[in-house]
Design a protein around this motif. Structure first.
Motif, PDB file in Angstrom:
ATOM      1  N   THR A 195     -35.006 -10.493 -37.166  1.00 23.30           N
ATOM      2  CA  THR A 195     -33.714 -10.376 -36.497  1.00 23.30           C
ATOM      3  C   THR A 195     -33.292 -11.770 -36.024  1.00 23.30           C
ATOM      4  O   THR A 195     -33.293 -12.065 -34.832  1.00 23.30           O
ATOM      5  CB  THR A 195     -33.809  -9.389 -35.321  1.00 23.30           C
ATOM      6  N   GLY A 249     -32.514  -6.850 -40.941  1.00 18.78           N
ATOM      7  CA  GLY A 249     -32.034  -6.811 -39.570  1.00 18.78           C
ATOM      8  C   GLY A 249     -31.408  -8.129 -39.165  1.00 18.78           C
ATOM      9  O   GLY A 249     -31.537  -9.143 -39.864  1.00 18.78           O
ATOM     10  N   GLU A 276     -29.865 -10.249 -35.293  1.00 22.99           N
ATOM     11  CA  GLU A 276     -29.471 -10.223 -33.878  1.00 22.99           C
ATOM     12  C   GLU A 276     -28.099 -10.876 -33.771  1.00 22.99           C
ATOM     13  O   GLU A 276     -27.952 -12.080 -34.000  1.00 22.99           O
ATOM     14  CB  GLU A 276     -30.479 -10.971 -33.001  1.00 22.99           C
ATOM     15  N   VAL A 287     -27.283  -7.876 -29.807  1.00 20.49           N
ATOM     16  CA  VAL A 287     -27.455  -6.554 -30.411  1.00 20.49           C
ATOM     17  C   VAL A 287     -28.224  -6.688 -31.720  1.00 20.49           C
ATOM     18  O   VAL A 287     -27.817  -7.458 -32.599  1.00 20.49           O
ATOM     19  CB  VAL A 287     -26.090  -5.882 -30.686  1.00 20.49           C
ATOM     20  N   ASN A 288     -29.331  -5.964 -31.839  1.00 18.91           N
ATOM     21  CA  ASN A 288     -30.039  -5.910 -33.108  1.00 18.91           C
ATOM     22  C   ASN A 288     -29.456  -4.790 -33.960  1.00 18.91           C
ATOM     23  O   ASN A 288     -29.298  -3.662 -33.488  1.00 18.91           O
ATOM     24  CB  ASN A 288     -31.535  -5.655 -32.898  1.00 18.91           C
ATOM     25  N   VAL A 289     -29.163  -5.130 -35.206  1.00 21.85           N
ATOM     26  CA  VAL A 289     -28.637  -4.163 -36.165  1.00 21.85           C
ATOM     27  C   VAL A 289     -29.580  -4.123 -37.360  1.00 21.85           C
ATOM     28  O   VAL A 289     -30.017  -5.176 -37.850  1.00 21.85           O
ATOM     29  CB  VAL A 289     -27.218  -4.550 -36.630  1.00 21.85           C
ATOM     30  N   LEU A 293     -20.531   0.141 -36.001  1.00 21.60           N
ATOM     31  CA  LEU A 293     -21.943   0.523 -36.147  1.00 21.60           C
ATOM     32  C   LEU A 293     -22.089   2.030 -36.313  1.00 21.60           C
ATOM     33  O   LEU A 293     -22.863   2.505 -37.155  1.00 21.60           O
ATOM     34  CB  LEU A 293     -22.739   0.050 -34.936  1.00 21.60           C
ATOM     35  N   HIS A 352     -29.072   0.553 -34.391  1.00 17.35           N
ATOM     36  CA  HIS A 352     -28.828  -0.616 -33.560  1.00 17.35           C
ATOM     37  C   HIS A 352     -29.424  -0.418 -32.174  1.00 17.35           C
ATOM     38  O   HIS A 352     -29.682   0.715 -31.761  1.00 17.35           O
ATOM     39  CB  HIS A 352     -27.327  -0.905 -33.450  1.00 17.35           C
TER      40      HIS A 352
END
Length: 332
Positions: free
Chosen positions: A67, A88, A90, A105-107, A135, A142
């Motif tokens: 991330t 992923g 960040e 925010v981590n996706v 999202l 997330h």
């Protein structure tokens, strides 16, 4: 007793209990890890995504993600399709109108096109509601990273954090953060029925020192169980120990990297005075004298092992903890 599973039952377990769960088929993951593709990570071979991927698998992590800050370059290097690899990123988002400070925010499970679209929302629209809507519409897993950790120069809107937590399915117990802040985050996760994950947020290859356990043959199944509270976290060691270990590893990376690469490094130890002193020694002039360079590295590592830099950081953050507690008491 392991404790109940189900929503609002986020439980910390020991590494011994975790081993039993792993033998029973539970999966292990560190959901917040950085590679050399992040701007604040030393660009050395040891931090290349390919090297870190193999290291993560050797540590028993069933799912591996990188991330990195606002980039998916790691997957361009590794390939987007690899067994156990979860794409992923960040993403940093500052919505000045509705929030006022920067969110991280981590996706997960996104592709390059979805990343570009999210970056446009974050950098041009700067609108939290549009970001979250995207999202949800695209069904992208997330989580809200370190809710009570703020960027240098930010003016934290502490009143907004509990409301923000309500908007996320999962929040983070981050080992680069104070234990008190993490416990507050965990309490809010329980209060609002959110999933909780434990992460290293490592910038030095220390992934897996803490981790999250859940069932799931795929990452999607794993994450769904985390969202529902059917998961456990392993966070042994305490923040001071983890921060000290991270700092010690970072010192070694900086003093052994090619000197041409040092100038652009913007990693911070979170102790500004310590940053300044290290920058005086980790430079081109010292690199010309290997023995002095080695002695300087050992000196700073010994100083780091003393725990004093971590103590200085923790002490500096204590007033923030008091402010958070005061505001949350008023909300309650």
């Amino acid at each position: 007793m392991r404790g109940k599973t189900g929503n609002n039952a986020k439980t910390t377990v020991s590494s011994e209990v975790a081993e039993t769960l792993l033998q029973e088929g539970w999966k292990k993951m560190d959901l917040h890890v950085h590679s050399s593709c992040s701007y604040d990570v030393p660009p050395v071979r040891a931090m290349h995504p390919a090297v870190l991927f193999e290291k993560a698998r050797s540590k028993g992590l069933d799912f591996v993600t990188f991330t990195d800050h606002d980039t998916v370059k790691a997957y361009d290097l590794l390939g987007w399709e690899r067994e156990g690899l979860v794409p992923g990123v960040e993403i940093s988002l500052n919505d000045p109108e509705h929030i006022g400070h920067t969110l991280h925010v981590n996706v997960f499970e996104l592709d390059s096109e979805e990343f570009r679209e999210l970056e446009l929302i974050a950098n041009q629209e700067r609108d939290f509601k549009s970001f979250i809507r995207y999202l949800r519409t695209h069904d992208l897993p997330h989580m809200y990273n370190h809710p009570f950790q703020f960027a240098i120069g930010d003016r934290p809107n502490l009143w907004a954090v509990p409301e923000l937590i309500k908007q996320f399915p999962v929040v983070e117990y981050n080992m680069q953060n104070l234990t008190e802040k993490n416990l507050i985050t965990a309490a809010l996760a329980r209060k609002y029925g959110k999933g909780l994950v434990a992460t290293t947020d490592s910038h030095t290859g220390g992934m897996g020192a803490v981790y999250t356990l859940a069932k799931g043959e795929t990452f999607r199944e794993f994450f769904e169980n985390v969202k529902k509270g059917r998961s456990y976290i392993v966070v042994e060691g305490g923040a001071r120990r983890h921060i000290t270990k991270e700092l010690n590893s970072w010192i070694e990376l900086v003093f052994t990297m090619d000197r041409q690469l040092r100038e652009d490094l913007s990693f911070t130890t979170k102790v500004p005075s310590f940053d300044r002193v290290i920058s005086l020694f980790a430079n081109d002039r010292i690199k010309d004298f290997p023995r002095i360079n080695s002695l300087a590295m050992k000196f700073f590592q010994n100083f780091s092992r003393s725990g004093l830099p971590a103590y200085m950081y923790i002490r500096a953050e204590k007033p923030m903890v008091s402010r958070i507690e005061k505001i949350l008491n008023q909300i309650a």
